[in-house]
Design a protein around this motif. Structure first.
Motif, PDB file in Angstrom:
ATOM      1  N   SER A 102     -48.353  -1.504  70.273  1.00  0.00           N
ATOM      2  CA  SER A 102     -47.798  -2.555  69.436  1.00  0.00           C
ATOM      3  C   SER A 102     -46.769  -1.979  68.468  1.00  0.00           C
ATOM      4  N   SER A 103     -45.514  -2.167  68.797  1.00  0.00           N
ATOM      5  CA  SER A 103     -44.454  -1.706  67.895  1.00  0.00           C
ATOM      6  C   SER A 103     -44.571  -2.386  66.542  1.00  0.00           C
ATOM      7  N   VAL A 104     -45.012  -3.662  66.570  1.00  0.00           N
ATOM      8  CA  VAL A 104     -45.099  -4.421  65.327  1.00  0.00           C
ATOM      9  C   VAL A 104     -46.067  -3.753  64.366  1.00  0.00           C
ATOM     10  N   MET A 105     -47.245  -3.376  64.891  1.00  0.00           N
ATOM     11  CA  MET A 105     -48.238  -2.762  64.015  1.00  0.00           C
ATOM     12  C   MET A 105     -47.782  -1.382  63.549  1.00  0.00           C
ATOM     13  N   TYR A 106     -47.132  -0.659  64.449  1.00  0.00           N
ATOM     14  CA  TYR A 106     -46.631   0.655  64.051  1.00  0.00           C
ATOM     15  C   TYR A 106     -45.635   0.513  62.910  1.00  0.00           C
ATOM     16  N   MET A 107     -44.766  -0.470  63.056  1.00  0.00           N
ATOM     17  CA  MET A 107     -43.738  -0.636  62.017  1.00  0.00           C
ATOM     18  C   MET A 107     -44.363  -1.001  60.684  1.00  0.00           C
ATOM     19  N   MET A 108     -45.453  -1.748  60.717  1.00  0.00           N
ATOM     20  CA  MET A 108     -46.111  -2.072  59.463  1.00  0.00           C
ATOM     21  C   MET A 108     -46.651  -0.805  58.806  1.00  0.00           C
ATOM     22  N   ASP A 109     -47.215   0.084  59.644  1.00  0.00           N
ATOM     23  CA  ASP A 109     -47.674   1.369  59.095  1.00  0.00           C
ATOM     24  C   ASP A 109     -46.512   2.159  58.501  1.00  0.00           C
ATOM     25  N   PHE A 110     -45.436   2.211  59.263  1.00  0.00           N
ATOM     26  CA  PHE A 110     -44.300   3.014  58.819  1.00  0.00           C
ATOM     27  C   PHE A 110     -43.746   2.487  57.501  1.00  0.00           C
ATOM     28  N   SER A 111     -43.660   1.160  57.366  1.00  0.00           N
ATOM     29  CA  SER A 111     -43.049   0.636  56.149  1.00  0.00           C
ATOM     30  C   SER A 111     -44.030   0.681  54.984  1.00  0.00           C
ATOM     31  N   SER A 165     -40.461  -9.312  75.280  1.00  0.00           N
ATOM     32  CA  SER A 165     -41.828  -9.212  75.810  1.00  0.00           C
ATOM     33  C   SER A 165     -42.571  -8.089  75.102  1.00  0.00           C
ATOM     34  N   ALA A 166     -41.895  -6.955  74.957  1.00  0.00           N
ATOM     35  CA  ALA A 166     -42.545  -5.825  74.289  1.00  0.00           C
ATOM     36  C   ALA A 166     -42.879  -6.176  72.845  1.00  0.00           C
ATOM     37  N   PHE A 167     -41.959  -6.900  72.200  1.00  0.00           N
ATOM     38  CA  PHE A 167     -42.171  -7.287  70.806  1.00  0.00           C
ATOM     39  C   PHE A 167     -43.364  -8.236  70.683  1.00  0.00           C
ATOM     40  N   PHE A 168     -43.392  -9.281  71.509  1.00  0.00           N
ATOM     41  CA  PHE A 168     -44.478 -10.259  71.396  1.00  0.00           C
ATOM     42  C   PHE A 168     -45.810  -9.650  71.813  1.00  0.00           C
TER      43      PHE A 168
END
Lengths: 361, 248
Positions: free
Chosen positions: B206-215, B182-185
């Motif tokens: 949004s972990s997804v967006m954060y991860m895009m920044d991080f990578s 749920s958190a991911f989606f």
């Protein structure tokens, strides 16, 4: 005077007991020595059930006390409260002078607890587990190693140190559990059903081990096996439906409940005559012919308490010239006491409890 | 502190005493190796300054691995102790509830970090085959690791919480999986809503967006705050669940 304080306490207790026969027996009023466990008016309610109901008792330092009761009587709950695993709903519990709720860590440091069924980590090795437990209890590494050697010797685990716990037999798991409860040299050892599921030899070993723990350690153990409490414990607390129904030494408990004496006779005579003669003897309350074998009658004679029927029976038999090949009195067993105490009867009314002889074990 | 270390060491050791630890490690390395192969593929086709570390830290493989690994690593922590009854021996030893929770969590986190350790080889490989004139920038890789640690820490905290709720490992794992999925989606919601205010607000969680920044090599302190507060909340709840047996 110079009387033994324990004896004085016993006398006082007996006096109190006599005066308040029908009343609650959960109060244990006089004791001597330092109290290791002090439980007063302890109650524990779970939603819908009262597991422990206004229980009070004390255990003195160096005593071996047995908690005896049928399954579901509240033994495990009481022990869990003593170890600080569960809170009490009401009442006060002290271990070595520390309150189990407000000074939980102090209490837990002083207790070695072996829960029922001995939960262990199956993937660890025996030594590994015991060292982990020793360190968790705050033993420095060197003391831990020394104690490990000691408890391994004490519990018969000398050759099992490298074995994986999950592959051990029930008997060995039990030993590991005991070693775990003892490794930090606790003042109080609490054992929940320490001999359950063991074979007779192992049971004897565990009992010997428990007996050897006193007076250095105080031991509280629970069991539903009466002979075990009788053999191992100096004092037995009988608990039923969350209440203490009796608390005394096994010998005194037997005396407390006036169970009629039972004499077994085997003789050669006609059945009606035997009935007539033996039933007519003084103090005989009941007579059962239990069987016949080639003209030999097996008779069970029940008499009132504290009367030895054997002499009268012998006289009666020899007067009529009957042949006699057995005459022996059965000591009233703790099992009968237990049965009479846990089946809803008042202690003072249990003179006929000898009839319920085939009780649990 | 000493008791914490003793408990922590036992937790870490337990991972290496059970087959599950090794299965997770193999699974993780296979998927990460595949991701690395994709990354090398992209590099060999030649890109111009693209965020290639996305292949390692932002791809669907990364996320699926994380969503599976976190429940599997944490499901055992409390459920197994409850089921086998060892929770009773553990909690009747002189240890505080907080110590137990923190030690178990630290153990899981240690194992998670150890999972990532072999992937450090990728950095060496990239450096080794670096073409003259086109240097490999390892910055995004470092921040990618930081992001993976943050998100992983949060998911593991969710896992330890669900594990404390039940005596059944499977239930614990599925509950954790459901929560972190749920958190991911929810991380994709910013792409779906129209109002820019909503998009901004949802972007914070949004972990997804954060991860895009991080990578991309652009770590964001908001991600640190978000994930660490998630960790604290979950651990706090776990301690409360553990304490709850004393509430009756």
């Amino acid at each position: 005077m110079g009387q033994d304080p324990a004896a004085v306490a016993e006398i006082l207790n007996k006096h109190v007991r006599r005066r308040s026969k029908a009343k609650k027996r959960s109060e244990y009023l006089f004791s001597y020595g330092t109290a290791m466990i002090k439980v007063s008016h302890l109650s524990k309610r779970f939603p819908g059930v009262t597991a422990v109901d206004d229980v009070s008792f004390e255990v003195r330092q160096g005593e071996i006390v047995g908690f005896l009761g049928p399954n579901g009587a509240g033994k495990t709950t009481t022990m869990r409260i003593l170890c600080g695993y569960l809170p009490a709903s009401r009442g006060r519990v002290e271990v070595a002078g520390h309150d189990v709720f407000s000074e939980s860590l102090e209490v837990r440091r002083r207790i070695g607890y072996m829960p029922e069924n001995v939960p262990l980590y199956p993937e660890m090795r025996v030594d590994e587990y015991l060292m982990f437990r020793a360190q968790l209890r705050g033993l420095p590494l060197r003391d831990g190693r020394r104690r490990l050697e000691e408890v391994r010797a004490l519990c018969g685990l000398e050759n099992a140190g490298r074995r994986i716990i999950g592959q051990l037999s029930k008997g060995y798991r039990q030993r590991v559990g005991l070693a775990d409860a003892l490794i930090h040299d606790p003042e109080l050892v609490i054992l929940d059903e320490p001999t359950i599921g063991l074979d007779p030899n192992q049971i004897r070993e565990v009992r010997d081990l428990i007996r050897s723990l006193a007076p250095r350690h105080t031991v509280l153990l629970s069991t539903h096996i009466l002979s075990e409490a009788e053999v191992t414990c100096e004092r037995v607390i009988i608990i039923n439906r969350g209440r203490i129904v009796a608390s005394d030494s096994p010998a005194n408990l037997r005396r407390l409940v006036h169970i009629g004496a039972v004499v077994r006779v085997e003789l050669k005579a006609e059945k009606p005559q035997v009935r007539g003669v033996l039933a007519g003897l003084p103090a005989v309350e009941n007579l059962v012919v239990e069987g016949e074998d080639n003209g030999w009658l097996r008779v069970r004679v029940e008499g009132s308490a504290d009367v030895d029927l054997r002499e009268n029976i012998f006289d009666a038999v020899t007067q009529r010239g009957w042949k006699l090949r057995e005459l022996h009195m059965e000591p009233s067993r703790l099992e009968e006491v237990f049965a009479s105490l846990t089946q809803g009867e008042t202690v003072s009314e249990t003179s006929g409890a000898g009839q319920k002889e085939d009780s649990v074990e | 502190m000493k008791r914490f270390l003793i408990l922590w060491r036992k937790e870490v050791a337990t991972y290496f005493l059970s087959p599950i630890g090794y299965i997770v490690m193999i699974f993780f390395l296979v998927v990460m190796g595949f991701s690395f192969w994709l990354l090398v593929n992209v590099l060999s086709q030649g890109t111009e300054g693209g965020a290639v570390m996305n292949e390692l830290f932002g791809s669907i493989f990364f996320w699926i691995t994380l969503l599976i690994v976190a429940p599997v690593v944490t499901m055992r922590l409390f459920s197994e102790e409850k089921r086998s009854g060892t929770l009773e021996t553990l909690m009747t030893a002189p240890v505080r509830d907080t110590e137990v929770v923190l030690a178990k969590y630290a153990g899981a986190l240690t194992f998670y970090v150890l999972l990532w350790v072999p992937t450090a080889a990728y950095a060496f490989i990239l450096k080794m085959f670096e073409l003259p004139g086109t240097p490999v920038d390892l910055g995004p890789m470092y921040s990618g690791y930081a992001g993976a640690l943050l998100v992983g820490a949060f998911y593991l905290a969710v896992g330890i919480f669900t594990s404390s709720l039940t005596r059944n490992q499977i239930v614990a794992a599925i509950a954790c999986f459901a929560l972190i999925c749920s958190a991911f989606f929810a991380g994709f919601l910013p792409y779906l809503v129209r109002s820019p205010q909503m998009r901004d607000a949802l972007g914070y969680v949004s972990s997804v967006m954060y991860m895009m920044d991080f990578s991309r090599g652009a770590p964001d302190t908001r991600a640190v705050v978000f994930h660490l507060s998630g960790v604290v909340l979950m651990l706090f709840l776990t301690v409360k669940v553990l304490e709850s047996r004393r509430w009756l």
